[in-house]
Design a protein around this motif. Structure first.
Motif, short mmCIF file in Angstrom:
data_model
loop_
_atom_site.label_atom_id
_atom_site.label_comp_id
_atom_site.label_asym_id
_atom_site.label_seq_id
_atom_site.Cartn_x
_atom_site.Cartn_y
_atom_site.Cartn_z
N ARG A 9 47.14 107.37 121.70
CA ARG A 9 47.54 108.44 119.83
C ARG A 9 48.39 108.69 120.27
O ARG A 9 48.82 109.81 121.37
CB ARG A 9 46.08 109.03 119.71
N ASN A 10 49.40 109.91 119.34
CA ASN A 10 50.41 110.78 119.47
C ASN A 10 51.40 110.12 120.37
O ASN A 10 52.16 110.68 121.03
CB ASN A 10 49.48 111.45 120.14
N ILE A 11 51.53 108.85 120.61
CA ILE A 11 52.28 108.08 121.72
C ILE A 11 53.85 107.53 121.00
O ILE A 11 53.69 106.10 121.33
CB ILE A 11 52.26 107.81 123.13
N PRO A 12 54.85 107.97 120.66
CA PRO A 12 55.81 106.98 119.42
C PRO A 12 56.70 106.07 121.30
O PRO A 12 56.56 106.83 122.09
CB PRO A 12 56.26 108.07 118.75
N GLU A 13 56.92 104.97 120.51
CA GLU A 13 57.77 104.23 122.05
C GLU A 13 59.07 104.85 122.36
O GLU A 13 60.02 105.04 123.14
CB GLU A 13 58.07 102.58 121.52
N ASN A 14 59.86 105.24 121.44
CA ASN A 14 61.06 105.60 121.42
C ASN A 14 61.04 106.65 120.36
O ASN A 14 60.73 106.68 118.59
CB ASN A 14 62.05 104.84 120.57
N THR A 15 61.64 107.83 120.64
CA THR A 15 62.60 108.99 120.37
C THR A 15 63.94 108.68 120.59
O THR A 15 64.36 108.92 121.38
CB THR A 15 62.01 110.57 120.58
N PHE A 16 64.78 109.36 119.34
CA PHE A 16 66.10 110.00 119.54
C PHE A 16 66.44 110.97 118.88
O PHE A 16 66.03 111.05 117.42
CB PHE A 16 66.76 108.75 118.82
N GLY A 17 67.10 111.95 119.14
CA GLY A 17 68.73 113.30 118.30
C GLY A 17 69.40 113.58 118.82
O GLY A 17 70.25 113.51 119.81
N ILE A 18 70.07 113.91 117.76
CA ILE A 18 71.83 114.05 118.16
C ILE A 18 71.74 115.69 116.87
O ILE A 18 71.46 115.61 116.27
CB ILE A 18 72.15 113.15 117.21
N THR A 19 72.56 116.27 117.91
CA THR A 19 72.33 117.93 117.03
C THR A 19 74.01 118.14 117.44
O THR A 19 74.96 118.00 118.50
CB THR A 19 71.70 118.69 117.82
N GLY A 20 74.75 118.73 116.27
CA GLY A 20 76.20 119.17 116.71
C GLY A 20 76.04 120.57 115.73
O GLY A 20 75.69 120.81 114.80
N ASP A 25 81.24 135.09 112.28
CA ASP A 25 81.75 133.59 112.53
C ASP A 25 80.39 133.16 111.77
O ASP A 25 79.97 133.78 111.34
CB ASP A 25 81.35 133.55 113.63
N LEU A 26 81.72 131.91 111.22
CA LEU A 26 80.70 131.32 110.59
C LEU A 26 80.63 130.27 111.25
O LEU A 26 81.25 129.35 111.47
CB LEU A 26 81.32 130.56 109.36
N LYS A 27 79.44 129.31 111.19
CA LYS A 27 78.56 127.90 112.19
C LYS A 27 77.65 127.22 111.72
O LYS A 27 76.55 127.64 110.58
CB LYS A 27 77.73 128.67 113.62
N ALA A 28 78.02 126.19 111.64
CA ALA A 28 77.43 124.77 110.22
C ALA A 28 76.65 124.47 111.87
O ALA A 28 76.85 123.72 112.57
CB ALA A 28 78.27 124.13 109.72
N ARG A 29 75.43 123.55 111.60
CA ARG A 29 74.27 122.82 112.09
C ARG A 29 73.53 122.10 111.59
O ARG A 29 72.93 122.15 110.60
CB ARG A 29 73.35 123.92 113.57
N LEU A 30 73.84 121.34 112.14
CA LEU A 30 73.58 119.85 111.40
C LEU A 30 72.46 119.16 112.96
O LEU A 30 73.33 118.29 113.59
CB LEU A 30 74.09 118.47 110.89
N SER A 31 71.32 118.83 112.28
CA SER A 31 70.33 117.71 113.56
C SER A 31 69.62 117.36 112.95
O SER A 31 68.82 117.11 111.74
CB SER A 31 69.24 118.98 113.89
N TYR A 32 69.77 115.68 113.07
CA TYR A 32 69.32 114.40 113.05
C TYR A 32 68.02 113.87 114.17
O TYR A 32 68.32 114.12 115.60
CB TYR A 32 69.98 113.40 113.17
N ARG A 33 66.90 113.48 113.83
CA ARG A 33 65.52 112.96 114.58
C ARG A 33 65.17 111.90 114.13
O ARG A 33 64.85 111.60 112.74
CB ARG A 33 64.52 114.09 114.48
N TYR A 34 64.46 111.18 114.88
CA TYR A 34 64.15 109.56 114.38
C TYR A 34 63.09 109.59 115.74
O TYR A 34 63.11 110.11 116.89
CB TYR A 34 65.68 108.55 114.81
N ARG A 35 61.98 109.32 115.06
CA ARG A 35 60.51 108.97 116.18
C ARG A 35 59.90 107.67 115.48
O ARG A 35 59.80 107.38 114.18
CB ARG A 35 59.73 110.05 115.33
N ASP A 36 59.64 107.10 116.85
CA ASP A 36 59.02 105.71 116.71
C ASP A 36 57.86 105.37 115.17
O ASP A 36 56.93 107.05 115.81
CB ASP A 36 59.00 105.05 117.79
N ALA A 37 57.08 104.94 115.09
CA ALA A 37 55.67 104.79 114.89
C ALA A 37 54.75 104.82 115.62
O ALA A 37 55.19 104.63 116.92
CB ALA A 37 55.18 103.19 114.17
N MET A 38 53.67 105.46 115.65
CA MET A 38 52.96 105.62 116.60
C MET A 38 51.19 105.31 115.89
O MET A 38 51.28 105.08 114.69
CB MET A 38 53.08 107.21 116.77
#
Length: 210
Positions: A104-115, A125-138
């Motif tokens: 249990r609780n072990i996804p095979e693949n995870t991916f993330g990208i943050t800019g 200062d004005l800062k924009a931050r966007l974060s995308y995450r993917y988690r496999d089935a588990m």
């Protein structure tokens, strides 16, 4: 346990690449499960899962394109399986071969990208931050009940922050694509309960530090 890691710096120090490979063999692995002991009561018991083999890879890249724009990309791969998992998982007193269960609780693949992108605006200062995450089935249930299977899911979070001196104002959004999943908890054959993850949520925060 086998562990190997490496770190590489490129682009005159503006790019860092980290990686790691590991392999773990767990002997006498134990799992906690809930079983009914009466019509109105349950108990948490520990079952010996014999051994579990786990292999994984973790990769991370951080790039600073210029003083304003940063990007970070991560990837993880993890595979795990039981061996000789003979145990009573229902409280019936009958020992079964559970070696084919998925840990249990072990996804095979995870991916993330943050800019993140920062510009000077007025006196702050004005800062924009966007974060995308993917988690496999588990699987979330040690007995692999169908209710405990979660499909793959993505998540998109973002912030827009304006900072001036000790003051900061942020507009934020979590799970902005409104991806929903329901987790379940099953207690033997007595009851099952479920709860949803947080839906798309937006807010505004003001803070000061002194």
């Amino acid at each position: 346990m086998l562990f190997r890691s490496w770190k590489t710096t490129l682009m005159d120090g503006r790019m860092i690449f980290n990686g790691a490979f590991f392999r773990s063999d767990y002997n006498d692995k134990q799992e906690s499960i809930l079983i009914p002991v009466s019509t109105a009561n349950v108990a948490t018991v520990v079952r010996n899962a014999s051994s579990m083999e786990m292999n994984g890879v973790e990769l991370e890249t951080m790039i600073r394109f210029n003083e304003a724009f940063d990007l970070m990309v991560t990837y993880g791969h993890l595979s795990a399986e039981y061996a000789d998992y003979f145990a009573d998982l229902t409280g019936s007193g009958v020992i079964t071969d559970n070696s084919g269960l998925v840990p249990r609780n072990i996804p095979e693949n995870t991916f993330g990208i943050t800019g993140s992108y920062t510009v000077q605006l007025g006196s702050g200062d004005l800062k924009a931050r966007l974060s995308y995450r993917y988690r496999d089935a588990m699987e979330t249930n040690s007995s692999n009940f169908p209710q405990g299977t979660l499909d793959s899911i993505t998540n998109l979070n973002g912030t827009l922050t304006y900072s001036v001196g000790n003051y900061q104002a942020t507009i934020w959004g979590r799970n902005m694509t409104d991806e929903r999943e329901q987790r379940w908890g099953t207690i033997g054959a007595i009851t099952t309960r479920g709860w949803w993850n947080e839906p798309a949520t937006y807010g505004f925060t003001v803070s000061a530090s002194f």
